[in-house]
Design a protein around this motif. Structure first.
Motif, PDB file in Angstrom:
ATOM      1  N   LEU A   1      10.066   7.515  -2.516  1.00 54.65           N
ATOM      2  CA  LEU A   1       9.178   6.684  -1.710  1.00 54.65           C
ATOM      3  C   LEU A   1       9.981   6.113  -0.546  1.00 54.65           C
ATOM      4  CD1 LEU A   1       7.140   4.582  -4.304  1.00 54.65           C
ATOM      5  CD2 LEU A   1       6.355   6.501  -2.916  1.00 54.65           C
TER       6      LEU A   1
ATOM      7  N   LEU B   1      13.935  -5.250   0.408  1.00 51.98           N
ATOM      8  CA  LEU B   1      13.577  -4.147   1.294  1.00 51.98           C
ATOM      9  C   LEU B   1      12.554  -4.505   2.366  1.00 51.98           C
ATOM     10  CD1 LEU B   1      13.284  -1.078  -1.108  1.00 51.98           C
ATOM     11  CD2 LEU B   1      15.079  -1.570   0.546  1.00 51.98           C
ATOM     12  N   ILE B   2      11.722  -5.492   2.079  1.00 53.28           N
ATOM     13  CA  ILE B   2      10.564  -5.693   2.937  1.00 53.28           C
ATOM     14  C   ILE B   2      10.645  -6.998   3.695  1.00 53.28           C
ATOM     15  CG2 ILE B   2       8.063  -5.966   2.958  1.00 53.28           C
ATOM     16  CD1 ILE B   2       8.009  -4.107   0.515  1.00 53.28           C
TER      17      ILE B   2
ATOM     18  N   LEU C   1      16.679   4.199  -7.800  1.00 55.03           N
ATOM     19  CA  LEU C   1      17.602   4.010  -6.696  1.00 55.03           C
ATOM     20  C   LEU C   1      16.899   3.259  -5.568  1.00 55.03           C
ATOM     21  CD1 LEU C   1      20.216   6.273  -5.275  1.00 55.03           C
ATOM     22  CD2 LEU C   1      18.331   5.803  -3.734  1.00 55.03           C
TER      23      LEU C   1
ATOM     24  N   MET D   1      11.521   4.270   9.235  1.00 56.59           N
ATOM     25  CA  MET D   1      11.999   4.123   7.864  1.00 56.59           C
ATOM     26  C   MET D   1      13.020   2.994   7.784  1.00 56.59           C
ATOM     27  SD  MET D   1      13.993   6.897   5.471  1.00 56.59           S
ATOM     28  CE  MET D   1      15.046   6.378   4.119  1.00 56.59           C
ATOM     29  N   VAL D   2      12.792   2.088   6.866  1.00 56.03           N
ATOM     30  CA  VAL D   2      13.741   0.983   6.695  1.00 56.03           C
ATOM     31  C   VAL D   2      14.354   0.965   5.308  1.00 56.03           C
ATOM     32  CG1 VAL D   2      12.593  -0.463   8.415  1.00 56.03           C
ATOM     33  CG2 VAL D   2      11.930  -0.632   6.016  1.00 56.03           C
ATOM     34  N   GLY D   3      13.838   1.804   4.433  1.00 55.05           N
ATOM     35  CA  GLY D   3      14.404   1.806   3.095  1.00 55.05           C
ATOM     36  C   GLY D   3      13.890   2.967   2.280  1.00 55.05           C
ATOM     37  N   LEU D   4      14.413   3.058   1.088  1.00 55.33           N
ATOM     38  CA  LEU D   4      14.041   4.168   0.229  1.00 55.33           C
ATOM     39  C   LEU D   4      14.053   3.737  -1.226  1.00 55.33           C
ATOM     40  CD1 LEU D   4      14.860   7.807   0.436  1.00 55.33           C
ATOM     41  CD2 LEU D   4      15.840   6.648  -1.520  1.00 55.33           C
ATOM     42  N   VAL D   5      13.113   4.268  -1.969  1.00 55.53           N
ATOM     43  CA  VAL D   5      13.009   3.948  -3.389  1.00 55.53           C
ATOM     44  C   VAL D   5      12.842   5.246  -4.165  1.00 55.53           C
ATOM     45  CG1 VAL D   5      11.592   2.850  -5.142  1.00 55.53           C
ATOM     46  CG2 VAL D   5      11.949   1.715  -2.953  1.00 55.53           C
TER      47      VAL D   5
ATOM     48  N   VAL E   1      10.227   3.504   2.488  1.00 53.60           N
ATOM     49  CA  VAL E   1       9.683   2.236   2.958  1.00 53.60           C
ATOM     50  C   VAL E   1       9.601   2.296   4.483  1.00 53.60           C
ATOM     51  CG1 VAL E   1       9.964  -0.263   2.972  1.00 53.60           C
ATOM     52  CG2 VAL E   1      10.818   1.078   1.037  1.00 53.60           C
TER      53      VAL E   1
ATOM     54  N   ARG F   1      17.569   2.039  -1.499  1.00 55.54           N
ATOM     55  CA  ARG F   1      18.444   2.106  -0.321  1.00 55.54           C
ATOM     56  C   ARG F   1      17.829   1.284   0.795  1.00 55.54           C
ATOM     57  NH1 ARG F   1      18.872   7.917   1.431  1.00 55.54           N
ATOM     58  NH2 ARG F   1      20.067   7.978  -0.504  1.00 55.54           N
TER      59      ARG F   1
ATOM     60  N   THR G   1       4.319  -3.044   6.518  1.00 56.75           N
ATOM     61  CA  THR G   1       5.153  -2.145   5.725  1.00 56.75           C
ATOM     62  C   THR G   1       4.332  -1.371   4.709  1.00 56.75           C
ATOM     63  OG1 THR G   1       6.951  -3.735   5.953  1.00 56.75           O
ATOM     64  CG2 THR G   1       7.198  -2.053   4.266  1.00 56.75           C
ATOM     65  N   VAL G   2       4.522  -0.078   4.692  1.00 55.29           N
ATOM     66  CA  VAL G   2       3.848   0.750   3.696  1.00 55.29           C
ATOM     67  C   VAL G   2       4.858   1.690   3.062  1.00 55.29           C
ATOM     68  CG1 VAL G   2       1.605   0.712   4.840  1.00 55.29           C
ATOM     69  CG2 VAL G   2       3.250   2.507   5.385  1.00 55.29           C
ATOM     70  N   LEU G   3       4.442   2.241   1.945  1.00 52.37           N
ATOM     71  CA  LEU G   3       5.284   3.218   1.265  1.00 52.37           C
ATOM     72  C   LEU G   3       4.710   4.607   1.492  1.00 52.37           C
ATOM     73  CD1 LEU G   3       5.638   1.250  -2.084  1.00 52.37           C
ATOM     74  CD2 LEU G   3       7.248   1.338  -0.183  1.00 52.37           C
ATOM     75  N   VAL G   4       5.572   5.541   1.726  1.00 53.71           N
ATOM     76  CA  VAL G   4       5.132   6.908   1.933  1.00 53.71           C
ATOM     77  C   VAL G   4       5.930   7.813   1.005  1.00 53.71           C
ATOM     78  CG1 VAL G   4       4.956   8.811   3.581  1.00 53.71           C
ATOM     79  CG2 VAL G   4       4.600   6.469   4.355  1.00 53.71           C
ATOM     80  N   ARG G   5       5.209   8.673   0.341  1.00 48.55           N
ATOM     81  CA  ARG G   5       5.878   9.570  -0.608  1.00 48.55           C
ATOM     82  C   ARG G   5       6.433  10.772   0.158  1.00 48.55           C
ATOM     83  NH1 ARG G   5       4.194   8.387  -5.767  1.00 48.55           N
ATOM     84  NH2 ARG G   5       6.336   8.323  -6.497  1.00 48.55           N
TER      85      ARG G   5
ATOM     86  N   PRO H   1       0.825  -1.201   0.000  1.00 49.16           N
ATOM     87  CA  PRO H   1       0.000   0.000   0.000  1.00 49.16           C
ATOM     88  C   PRO H   1       0.857   1.248   0.000  1.00 49.16           C
ATOM     89  CG  PRO H   1      -0.014  -1.040   2.153  1.00 49.16           C
ATOM     90  CD  PRO H   1       0.706  -1.972   1.231  1.00 49.16           C
TER      91      PRO H   1
ATOM     92  N   LYS I   1       5.629  -0.058  10.088  1.00 51.48           N
ATOM     93  CA  LYS I   1       4.821   0.481  11.173  1.00 51.48           C
ATOM     94  C   LYS I   1       5.217  -0.200  12.472  1.00 51.48           C
ATOM     95  CE  LYS I   1       1.043  -0.191   8.765  1.00 51.48           C
ATOM     96  NZ  LYS I   1      -0.399  -0.318   8.501  1.00 51.48           N
TER      97      LYS I   1
ATOM     98  N   ALA J   1       0.809   4.755   1.343  1.00 51.53           N
ATOM     99  CA  ALA J   1       0.112   5.606   2.304  1.00 51.53           C
ATOM    100  C   ALA J   1       0.337   7.057   1.921  1.00 51.53           C
ATOM    101  CB  ALA J   1       0.581   5.323   3.720  1.00 51.53           C
TER     102      ALA J   1
END
Lengths: 191, 191
Positions: free
Chosen positions: B125, B98-99, A187, B184-188, B127, A189, B105-109, A70, B130, A72
């Motif tokens: 984004l 990543l997950i 990218l 935050m555990v990751g980034l995209v 990662v 991370r 786990t959700v993605l937040v912009r 999802p 919660k 968010a």
DNA sequence: TAAGATAGCGAACGAGCGTTCGATAGTCAA
DNA sequence: TTGACTATCGAACGCTCGTTCGCTATCTTA
């Protein structure tokens, strides 16, 4: 029922941990269903909803949809551990989001901090699409002295140059032709 | 035997396609083995070699090693570094990489540039896992005035504060309790 | 060439699998 | 209140699963 939401979560976690789906009996145990037929009904619902599938040899397998995350977007009323996502916030898999041409795409681990100011840090994975064509302003993986380097491609007096994004590093002005391995398209991370 | 090498490849292909392993009978069919006991022997060899494993409920599952890619890499031009992540924590998909807990786990912009100096840019984004528990130094998604904000969690005189990583922004010192949405555990990033 | 190891075959077997079916309880709309 | 619908239970069933065992064929090596 909205129980299905949490059932799905449990299944997703189980799969993430073991990379396999359990038997109906184990699913029942895991989700708190006492009867295999309840599990069968639930599995049927998930198949209909496109989360699960059967392999040619009739084994249960997750679909692409099963892995969607999802997104968010908006401020969510963060009350409790209730799985959000119900709403219109789209879901997607990260691979699909980043990779358009799988066969042309590779990951390259970033070394050094020469692109720090572009938000690219040491240890990041750069998603690179192998392509001959790169244009001014692209961040590219070039091959210089047999080594990969990640730099921004720019044009100076009709010549291609490689610009780091960190004032501590010099601009590279390759003599003759410049060998481009690919163009950075994303990218990743992990913290 | 070196047959095992090609058996493994076939299994890997099958798994990549279906995200599940077939039954012994199907494996046999797939690999050209006519007897299930041959399959059993082969599976035992793979378990020993660390490619396969059993889940707690005795189902066959791949291990991390199952996904390793042969370090082979085109021998093109000596010195050409191997583009695929050569680290040990190899993953089949970026999602996998990543997950760890899909359901949490959700993605937040990301909006704004307040975390720019941590290599987190507008539009990325993040990662987010919660979790109630966050610790000093974590980058967290907190809820301030009903809005998500991404900041680094720090401790000042026994109080939690939210520090942007951009000198142009002030440190947030929330009064009373601080509502943490996740860590935050990751980034995209997609370009 | 004989001894030992390594794959593989084929048959037999019991346990556990996924399916099916009838019954029950809860929810919602007419 | 009734009736349709849904989620669940529990039991029964046949079939497939993974295991086991004894056998053969092929390599390896002393």
């Amino acid at each position: 029922m909205s129980n299905d939401r949490s059932y799905l979560s449990l299944l997703q976690d189980y799969y993430a941990q073991h990379r396999a789906l359990p038997s109906y009996a184990s699913i029942g145990h895991l989700l708190g269903l006492k009867s295999k037929s309840s599990v069968a009904a639930m599995v049927a619902r998930f198949k209909l909803a496109g989360y699960l599938d059967s392999t040619p040899d009739k084994r249960l397998a997750p679909t692409k949809r099963f892995f969607e995350r999802p997104l968010a977007e908006a401020p969510v009323q963060a009350g409790m551990p209730n799985p959000v996502d119900d709403g219109q916030g789209d879901a997607l898999t990260i691979d699909d989001y980043l990779i358009e041409r799988p066969s042309q795409t590779v990951l390259v681990r970033v070394k050094g901090d020469s692109m720090m100011d572009a938000g690219i840090l040491e240890g990041d994975l750069v998603v690179v699409e192998k392509a001959a064509a790169a244009k001014r302003g692209d961040i590219v993986v070039a091959i210089v002295d047999g080594q990969f380097t990640l730099k921004r491609l720019d044009l100076e007096r009709g010549q291609f140059v490689l610009k780091p994004e960190n004032r501590a590093y010099p601009v590279l002005r390759p003599e003759g032709s410049l060998e481009i391995f690919g163009v950075m398209v994303g990218l990743v991370r992990k913290l």
